[in-house]
Write an enzyme that holds these catalytic residues in place. Structure first.
Site, PDB file in Angstrom:
ATOM      1  N   ARG A 182       0.846  -1.193   0.000  1.00 60.10           N
ATOM      2  CA  ARG A 182       0.000   0.000   0.000  1.00 60.10           C
ATOM      3  C   ARG A 182       0.885   1.248   0.000  1.00 60.10           C
ATOM      4  NH1 ARG A 182      -2.100  -3.434   4.110  1.00 60.10           N
ATOM      5  NH2 ARG A 182      -4.253  -4.120   3.749  1.00 60.10           N
ATOM      6  N   LYS A 222      -1.680  -2.300   7.833  1.00 62.34           N
ATOM      7  CA  LYS A 222      -2.787  -1.603   8.482  1.00 62.34           C
ATOM      8  C   LYS A 222      -2.896  -2.020   9.938  1.00 62.34           C
ATOM      9  CE  LYS A 222      -6.253  -0.174   5.107  1.00 62.34           C
ATOM     10  NZ  LYS A 222      -7.638  -0.384   4.633  1.00 62.34           N
ATOM     11  N   HIS A 272      -2.903   2.528  -6.042  1.00 68.47           N
ATOM     12  CA  HIS A 272      -3.448   1.261  -5.556  1.00 68.47           C
ATOM     13  C   HIS A 272      -3.647   0.259  -6.691  1.00 68.47           C
ATOM     14  CE1 HIS A 272      -4.552  -0.241  -1.679  1.00 68.47           C
ATOM     15  NE2 HIS A 272      -5.664  -0.791  -2.130  1.00 68.47           N
ATOM     16  N   ARG A 299      -0.975  -2.393  -6.624  1.00 70.62           N
ATOM     17  CA  ARG A 299      -1.233  -3.456  -5.638  1.00 70.62           C
ATOM     18  C   ARG A 299      -2.290  -4.422  -6.157  1.00 70.62           C
ATOM     19  NH1 ARG A 299      -1.510  -4.714  -0.003  1.00 70.62           N
ATOM     20  NH2 ARG A 299      -3.615  -4.961   0.812  1.00 70.62           N
ATOM     21  N   HIS A 303      -4.156  -8.750   4.438  1.00 65.42           N
ATOM     22  CA  HIS A 303      -5.559  -8.672   4.839  1.00 65.42           C
ATOM     23  C   HIS A 303      -5.781  -9.510   6.098  1.00 65.42           C
ATOM     24  CE1 HIS A 303      -6.934  -7.644   0.475  1.00 65.42           C
ATOM     25  NE2 HIS A 303      -6.487  -6.589   1.125  1.00 65.42           N
ATOM     26  N   TYR A 336      -8.651 -15.583  10.156  1.00 63.96           N
ATOM     27  CA  TYR A 336      -7.365 -15.377   9.492  1.00 63.96           C
ATOM     28  C   TYR A 336      -6.771 -16.713   9.060  1.00 63.96           C
ATOM     29  CZ  TYR A 336      -2.861 -13.162   8.746  1.00 63.96           C
ATOM     30  OH  TYR A 336      -1.708 -12.672   8.200  1.00 63.96           O
TER      31      TYR A 336
END
Length: 329
Positions: free
Chosen positions: A163, A189, A266, A269, A292, A301
């Protein structure tokens, strides 16, 4: 003792934003929180009618919040309404935890279903290769061409899927590992770290960029804690500078019409992820490489091994486009 229920809404919003700031969200994210909170609060104030700074937290009943969100939603897209609902839900969760309110009224407020954003990769089968080849050319019309830096920026985005904020956060020592096991350590993030394998061709491109930086600014410019991406004066690249750099690369390559609207940097990506999928990587591998948290809100996850991640990156054919850009060291 001061009654917590008497606290003004405006004061509590600022306390909440201060608390969120410790999680180190991007300035863009923090600004979005503030806009969503103030926009809905202003609608509550209009209906009361009270000035915003006179609103108390006790004025925000489920009925009042439903009415305010109905007015807020009318002119806006579902994604914007969903984001605002999530912001207010977090705000009330904060208030409950600190004892300002007894409960969270947001479950009584309707919200649109969150739609997963659609990928927006670069259009055209050969577009990444055209872009990289153009950036590698030392064009005389540029005032101060630095093709090694430009190729490095595009290559790490196209072949590691970072990102914008992750690119800006890279340090020289973010690159590590022995030969054949090179990797880049990324702060994603929410401060979540991840490791993305990098192949030999990308590693050569990044080393070539750092060598060119030493020639320009001296060896002190590549100290381990130095920013990995710098401008033509040797200063750390900032958000606007990085966006401008990528935009200028698009223009020089003549591919502006192949870049989806609203996904300028973006799109690189998204191209990384799309090509991984096309070349056989699994959803779990792609999710892990992109950083993510989950495949969807209802899924947990998914862990994959480092070997699977490296195989997925190796399958990305954009890496092969880097082979001829820098001579083997």
């Amino acid at each position: 003792m001061h009654d917590k229920k008497d606290e003004s809404l405006a004061v509590l919003i600022e306390e909440f934003l201060t608390a969120r700031a410790t999680r180190k969200p991007s300035p863009h994210t923090l600004a979005a929180y503030r806009r969503d909170l103030h926009a809905v609060a202003a609608l509550v104030a209009e209906a009361t009618p009270l000035p915003l700074d006179a609103l108390s937290i006790t004025d925000l009943s489920p009925r009042v919040m439903r009415a305010a969100f109905a007015r807020f939603a009318a002119p806006r897209a579902p994604a914007s309404v969903h984001r605002a609902w999530s912001t207010w839900n977090s705000f009330f969760t904060f208030l409950v935890a600190d004892g300002f309110v007894a409960g969270n009224p947001m479950p009584a407020v309707g919200r649109p279903r969150a739609l997963l954003p659609q990928p927006k990769p670069l259009r055209g089968a050969d577009t990444p290769e055209v872009l990289l080849a153009s950036a590698a050319r030392d064009e005389g019309r540029q005032r101060d061409p630095w093709p090694e830096r430009d190729v490095a920026v595009l290559a790490v985005a196209l072949c590691a899927g970072l990102r914008l904020s992750e690119l800006l956060a890279l340090r020289v020592d973010s690159l590590g590992g022995r030969s054949g096991e090179r990797r880049v350590e990324v702060v994603g993030k929410g401060g979540r770290p991840r490791v993305v394998p990098i192949e030999a061709d990308l590693d050569r491109v990044l080393r070539d960029y750092l060598d060119s930086r030493v020639r320009r600014f001296g060896s002190r410019s590549v100290r381990p804690d130095s920013a990995f991406l710098v401008d033509r004066r040797g200063e750390p690249l900032r958000r606007g500078g990085l966006q401008y750099l990528v935009e200028s690369c698009y223009r020089r390559a003549g591919i502006g019409d192949r870049v989806p609207r609203g996904a300028r940097l973006h799109a690189l990506r998204h191209t990384f992820a799309t090509r991984l999928a096309e070349d056989g990587a699994s959803a779990a591998e792609i999710m892990r490489l992109l950083g993510h948290a989950s495949l969807a809100s209802s899924q947990t996850y998914i862990e994959v091994t480092a070997g699977q991640q490296r195989d997925a990156v190796r399958a990305n054919r954009t890496n092969r486009a880097l082979a001829g850009l820098v001579p083997p060291g």
